[in-house]
Scaffold this active site. Structure first.
Site, PDB file in Angstrom:
ATOM      1  CE  LYS A  26      -3.825   0.220   2.648  1.00  0.00           C
ATOM      2  NZ  LYS A  26      -5.047   0.685   1.968  1.00  0.00           N
ATOM      3  NE  ARG A  96      -6.605   3.850   4.698  1.00  0.00           N
ATOM      4  CZ  ARG A  96      -7.903   3.853   4.375  1.00  0.00           C
ATOM      5  NH1 ARG A  96      -8.554   2.739   4.299  1.00  0.00           N
ATOM      6  NH2 ARG A  96      -8.527   4.974   4.151  1.00  0.00           N
ATOM      7  N   GLY A 105      -8.158  -7.698   4.562  1.00  0.00           N
ATOM      8  CA  GLY A 105      -8.956  -7.813   5.781  1.00  0.00           C
ATOM      9  C   GLY A 105      -8.240  -8.461   6.953  1.00  0.00           C
ATOM     10  CG  MET A 107      -2.733  -7.423   9.623  1.00  0.00           C
ATOM     11  SD  MET A 107      -1.001  -7.105   9.489  1.00  0.00           S
ATOM     12  CE  MET A 107      -0.916  -6.472   7.846  1.00  0.00           C
ATOM     13  NE  ARG A 352      -5.641  -4.644  -2.928  1.00  0.00           N
ATOM     14  CZ  ARG A 352      -6.107  -4.925  -1.727  1.00  0.00           C
ATOM     15  NH1 ARG A 352      -5.298  -4.985  -0.706  1.00  0.00           N
ATOM     16  NH2 ARG A 352      -7.387  -5.142  -1.537  1.00  0.00           N
ATOM     17  CG  HIS A 468     -13.731 -11.703   4.438  1.00  0.00           C
ATOM     18  ND1 HIS A 468     -13.993 -13.024   4.702  1.00  0.00           N
ATOM     19  CD2 HIS A 468     -12.432 -11.504   4.722  1.00  0.00           C
ATOM     20  CE1 HIS A 468     -12.896 -13.579   5.164  1.00  0.00           C
ATOM     21  NE2 HIS A 468     -11.935 -12.682   5.191  1.00  0.00           N
ATOM     22  NE  ARG A 574       1.633 -45.340  -8.419  1.00  0.00           N
ATOM     23  CZ  ARG A 574       1.573 -44.004  -8.397  1.00  0.00           C
ATOM     24  NH1 ARG A 574       0.696 -43.367  -9.127  1.00  0.00           N
ATOM     25  NH2 ARG A 574       2.399 -43.310  -7.611  1.00  0.00           N
ATOM     26  NE  ARG A 630       5.133 -49.185 -10.169  1.00  0.00           N
ATOM     27  CZ  ARG A 630       4.771 -48.393  -9.174  1.00  0.00           C
ATOM     28  NH1 ARG A 630       5.593 -47.460  -8.746  1.00  0.00           N
ATOM     29  NH2 ARG A 630       3.597 -48.522  -8.614  1.00  0.00           N
ATOM     30  CB  SER A 777      11.125 -43.162 -13.657  1.00  0.00           C
ATOM     31  OG  SER A 777      10.056 -42.332 -13.306  1.00  0.00           O
ATOM     32  CB  THR A 780      10.073 -38.083  -5.475  1.00  0.00           C
ATOM     33  OG1 THR A 780       8.964 -37.847  -6.349  1.00  0.00           O
ATOM     34  CG2 THR A 780      11.362 -37.744  -6.188  1.00  0.00           C
ATOM     35  CG  ASN A 781       5.073 -40.726  -4.443  1.00  0.00           C
ATOM     36  OD1 ASN A 781       5.179 -39.513  -4.420  1.00  0.00           O
ATOM     37  ND2 ASN A 781       4.283 -41.367  -5.294  1.00  0.00           N
ATOM     38  CG  ASP A 782       8.128 -46.076  -2.400  1.00  0.00           C
ATOM     39  OD1 ASP A 782       7.731 -46.273  -1.235  1.00  0.00           O
ATOM     40  OD2 ASP A 782       7.566 -46.540  -3.402  1.00  0.00           O
ATOM     41  CB  CYS A 844       6.781 -41.260 -12.190  1.00  0.00           C
ATOM     42  SG  CYS A 844       7.614 -42.591 -11.318  1.00  0.00           S
ATOM     43  CE1 TYR A 864       9.055 -39.431 -17.161  1.00  0.00           C
ATOM     44  CE2 TYR A 864      10.960 -39.782 -18.570  1.00  0.00           C
ATOM     45  CZ  TYR A 864      10.072 -40.255 -17.618  1.00  0.00           C
ATOM     46  OH  TYR A 864      10.199 -41.518 -17.123  1.00  0.00           O
TER      47      TYR A 864
HETATM   48  C1  PEP Z   1       7.017 -43.391  -6.015  1.00  0.00           C
HETATM   49  O1  PEP Z   1       7.376 -44.120  -5.106  1.00  0.00           O
HETATM   50  O2  PEP Z   1       7.330 -42.205  -6.119  1.00  0.00           O
HETATM   51  C2  PEP Z   1       6.136 -43.910  -7.070  1.00  0.00           C
HETATM   52  C3  PEP Z   1       5.799 -43.169  -8.091  1.00  0.00           C
HETATM   53  O3  PEP Z   1       5.641 -45.154  -6.891  1.00  0.00           O
HETATM   54  P1  PEP Z   1       4.413 -45.508  -5.923  1.00  0.00           P
HETATM   55  O4  PEP Z   1       3.825 -44.220  -5.487  1.00  0.00           O
HETATM   56  O5  PEP Z   1       3.516 -46.322  -6.746  1.00  0.00           O
HETATM   57  O6  PEP Z   1       5.101 -46.250  -4.848  1.00  0.00           O
HETATM   58 MG    MG Z   2       7.210 -46.256  -5.322  1.00  0.00          MG
END
Ligand code: PEP
Ligand code: MG
Length: 892
Positions: A26, A96, A105, A107, A352, A468, A574, A630, A777, A780-782, A844, A864
């Site tokens: 502001k 203000r 809204g 503050m 703004r 609001h 999967r 997979r 690949s 990244t979950n595991d 993935c 990718y």
């Molecule tokens: C993972 O582990 O990132 C993955 C893509 O495989 P899943 O989630 O099926 O274990």
């Molecule tokens: Mg996995």
């Protein structure tokens, strides 16, 4: 010496738009507007550094601040010919807050500061309007007591309602000067009664009280919640803006309003806003009186019989149109403006960048690029990838029967169905229990943020398009209908009265944010159609993007959907997910529970044709685009029969007794299935499973190739590899099956074999694994689960606590932990490339659809990202933004 205070006014300013970190949004924009020669009431900004110093120093101000503020007050006095605290040259100010990021809204604000029993009379004499003066004073007492002294404003509302009732008035505007004087006396008595001290009369005491209240509001609960939800660091602090008052409540030639230079819901290029005659700023946003349209066109479109600003105050309207055009051009973005007209003279109070829906953001960015106001690259950079979610929301099927129970304003797009809840806590509770809720309120306030987040949609019975509820819901991308005035909410009774019917908490309703309708029950929804602007931005994004975007999909429906969203192949199929439905789960359970190879092969023989036809369909849908399949990776617990019914069904299919099957199930029970007999471990134990799958893939690839007359190159992915020998072992089986199928069909098959990198050991040994793997690949979950040692399935119960306590900023399963898990990804990518320079690299895990993780993937140079179908457009846009940024700033 640090400069704590920056002045502005009369065509000059000490700050500029670029100083937003120091002056807040502001303050920086007020300075900029002044420098542009626009009519801005003179004032000054106390910097965000004062806020930080205030908190660092046990709520004490820097030593020179008081003197600096006094000098700045003199500056206002000089420009206005007035003097703060001097009844003979009355100067009133507004105070203000204004942080770096806009926090609507969140503050506090105090208006009409400097009024007391003496100066109110000066104001009456000065303005020649006693009614206005006393109305201003009572507003000031109300606001100041609430914001600075902590006395709830409802206390005053009650007094006012009582008085109005006694006097037979309906509207505040009907009260006379004398009547306001008695209200003021009651207000002051109430303050003294409640707080044990009189309402402060000294303007300087009032000013410092208000300044401290604004700084203190930075740490109030709703500001803290807002910051947490919007990732705003506490260290930014807020600035305080003190400005000479201008009055929108000086009678019928005065007004106050808010406007957007374009429609914030649709993006349409037309001035869009609301105003109230004879009112002060907060009246418009508070939604207490229904505001009027600014332009004639909007008034006609809304079917309103109240005159527009264009009609009512044509001169001020014309100045406002010119200023808004110029501001939009100057800032090269849609602006959100606040203004006041004091006796016909226009004053600008704020500009703004306006918050907007995703749809509007697209339209505005595309039109501005086409008008050459911004570049295409800038247009792409301006769209928040996550906001595209809003465009992908369902809408109500036009063929569906609509049982309309009320209509309000179409405040935020999308449609939502849920059960009625009347409080934010109930909305949160419903969400926690997995139920969908519509938050129904008379109006919302910043205290409702958590409930609005938890609800599917928001319905209010009061308030306009800038209330609001409307502003916040649009920002969140939640459907919202506001100001549905024909509905009656009774919190105490827990009811919603609509068209003579009574709805209670728990009853289902649907809201349509596109037209403002409120509907009884659940209504069939349609998937969204994407606009031409969406296609334009996507096309420009695709031109800027380096990484490919694939999808995680295994069903034809998902694969087609992903293709329509622009997926360039499948990055993760999967296969275990292909067996959740119908008879298939029985065959799959049979296979998992078999205790001899022979029985397993019998079950596999049932699965083979299903797999083959599934793969064939996926290859056909992807028409030559890469498809990564997979091999089975079933955490066993997801597939073991749980109920007696399921046991009986599988036992019958396997022709064994339920008892025997139960024993086998028990034998397969794992304490830690996520770290158990899954991934390639299953293929090592039972290679016939991998063989069946490889055969299904190759046979389908041959057939798809034959049908399409083009080569189909499947990518076979081996999960959960930690040792290269695991991969060697499984790859040898795959290669053998490939040879057999080639011999049987006489067709040469080209394929890739690769692995997921989802265990720290795989990342560490990536250079060795790359000898066998043609692609990596990143799972990244595991990889997150195993790097942190936090179970994917159990993390939710404590990660939120970690977040609240500031131990983590974001859930690492949602946004990649760049410092830890990311480091493993970077290392594995480098090691993999060192061994095999042309190794294909992708991601993935869920992070493949998360914008900041995608940015990291660009830095590491992955080929990718792969994500769920609905996130494909988000990933395309985020990948483009990342490519542009990395090209500009490098990979560092
Ligand atoms: C993972 O582990 O990132 C993955 C893509 O495989 P899943 O989630 O099926 O274990
Ligand atoms: Mg996995």
């Amino acid at each position: 010496m640090t400069k704590w205070v920056y002045t502005f006014g009369d065509g000059a300013a000490e700050g500029r738009a670029g100083d937003r970190n120091l002056l807040g949004g502001k303050g920086a924009n007020l300075a900029e507007m002044c420098s542009l020669g626009l009519p801005v009431p003179p004032g000054f900004t106390i910097t965000t550094e004062v806020c930080n110093a205030y908190y660092a120093n046990a709520r004490c101000y820097p030593a020179s601040l008081e003197a600096d503020v006094a000098v700045a007050l003199d500056h206002i006095g000089r420009l206005t010919g007035r003097r703060f605290g001097d009844p003979s040259k009355l100067l009133l100010v507004s105070v203000r807050s204004g942080a770096r990021a806009s926090m609507p809204g969140m503050m506090d604000t105090v208006l009409n500061l400097g009024l007391n029993d003496e100066t109110v009379e000066a104001l009456a004499a000065d303005s020649g309007d006693a009614r206005f003066a006393y109305d201003s004073y009572r507003r000031f007492i109300q606001m100041y007591s609430d914001v600075v002294m902590g006395l709830d404003h409802e206390v005053f509302e009650e007094i006012l309602e009582d008085q109005k009732g006694g006097l037979g008035h309906e509207l505040d505007t009907e009260l006379t000067a004398i009547e306001w004087q008695s209200v003021i006396a009651l207000y002051k008595a109430k303050v003294e009664e409640e707080l044990g001290k009189p309402f402060p009369q000294d303007p300087h005491e009032q000013l410092w009280g208000a300044i401290s209240a604004v700084f203190s509001s930075w740490m109030n609960n709703r500001a803290i919640t807002y910051r947490r939800l919007h990732d705003i660091p506490e260290s930014w602090g807020t600035a305080v803006n003190v400005q000479a008052m201008v009055f929108g409540n000086m009678g019928d030639t005065s007004a106050t309003g808010v406007a957007f230079t374009r429609n914030p819901s649709t993006g349409e290029k037309m001035l869009y806003g609301e105003f109230l005659v004879n009112a002060q700023g907060e009246d418009v946003v508070a939604g207490i009186r229904t505001p009027q349209n600014i332009t004639e066109a909007a008034r006609i479109a809304a079917g309103s019989d109240k005159p527009s600003l264009q009609k009512l105050m044509p001169d001020a309207f014309q100045s406002f149109v010119t200023i808004s055009d110029n501001l939009e051009k100057h800032y090269r973005d849609m602006q959100d403006l606040e203004f006041t007209i004091e006796r016909g003279k226009l004053w600008m109070l704020q500009t703004r960048s306006g918050k907007r829906t995703a749809k509007a953001a697209l339209k505005i960015a595309v039109e501005m690029a086409r008008d050459k106001l911004i570049s295409k690259e800038e247009a792409v950079a301006r769209i928040d990838p996550a906001s595209l979610d809003q465009l992908l929301h369902p809408t109500i099927d036009p063929k569906a029967a609509r049982d309309v129970i009320g209509v309000g304003l179409p405040a935020s797009p999308g449609a939502a169905t849920g059960e009625i809840v009347f409080s934010s806590n109930d909305a949160e509770e419903a969400k926690a229990q997995g139920r969908k809720a519509i938050l129904v309120r008379i109006e919302t306030s910043p205290e409702d943020i958590h409930g609005m987040h938890a609800a599917e949609g928001i319905l209010t019975t009061r308030g306009g398009m800038t209330s609001h509820a409307a502003v916040v819901a649009r920002g969140m991308g939640k459907p919202c209908v506001s100001g549905a005035g024909s509905l009656r909410v009774d919190y105490r009774a827990g009811t919603l009265m609509a068209m003579g019917s009574t709805f209670r908490k728990g009853d289902t309703i649907t809201i349509d944010g596109a037209n403002g309708q409120v509907l009884k029950g659940a209504v069939p929804m349609l998937q969204p159609e994407l606009s031409g602007d969406f296609a334009a931005i996507m096309e420009w994004a695709d031109a800027a993007r380096r990484m490919k975007v694939r999808t995680n999909a295994e069903t034809p429906l998902d694969a087609r959907m992903a293709r329509s969203f622009g997926a360039e192949g499948i990055g993760l199929c999967r296969t275990e997910h292909m067996f959740f439905d119908g008879d298939r789960i029985v065959a799959m359970r049979e296979m998992i529970l078999a205790d001899t190879e022979k029985d397993r092969r019998t079950a596999l023989a049932k699965l083979l044709p299903m797999q083959r036809s599934d793969f064939l369909e996926l290859f056909e849908i992807m028409a030559g685009l890469p498809v990564t399949i997979r091999l089975l990776d079933p955490p066993l617990h997801e597939f073991l029969p749980k109920t007696e019914e399921e046991v009986a069904e599988v036992a019958a299919a396997m022709k064994v007794s339920p008892d025997k099957l139960r024993q086998r199930t028990e034998a397969l029970h794992e304490f830690n299935p996520m770290l158990g007999h899954r991934g390639c471990r299953l293929a090592v134990s039972y290679p016939e499973i991998a063989e069946m799958q490889a055969r299904a893939i190759f046979e389908a690839a041959v057939e798809a190739g034959r049908k399409a007359g083009a080569l189909v190159v499947p990518e076979i992915m081996v999960p959960l590899v930690g040792l290269v020998k695991e991969l060697d072992y499984v790859k040898a089986r795959i290669d053998a099956v490939a040879r057999s199928v080639m011999e049987e069909t006489g067709v040469k098959i080209t394929y890739l074999t690769g692995t997921m990198i989802e265990l720290p050991r795989a990342a560490i040994r990536a250079h060795v694994i790359a000898e066998a793997a043609e692609f990596f690949s990143f799972g990244t979950n595991d990889l997150t689960q195993t790097t942190f040692g936090i179970s994917r399935d159990d993390a939710a119960s404590f990660l939120e606590t970690y977040r609240q306590k500031g131990i983590i900023e974001q859930d690492p399963f949602v946004s990649l932990d760049i410092e830890g898990v990311g480091e493993l990804v970077r290392m594995a990518a480098e090691k993999g490339r060192a061994t095999r320079p042309d190794i294909k690299l992708g991601i993935c895990g869920e992070h493949g659809g998360d914008p900041s993780s995608i940015h990291f993937c660009e830095k590491v140079g992955l080929d990718y990202v792969s994500c769920s179908p609905y996130r494909v457009p988000i990933a395309r846009l985020a990948a483009a933004q990342a490519a542009v940024q990395v090209a500009k700033l490098g990979r560092g």
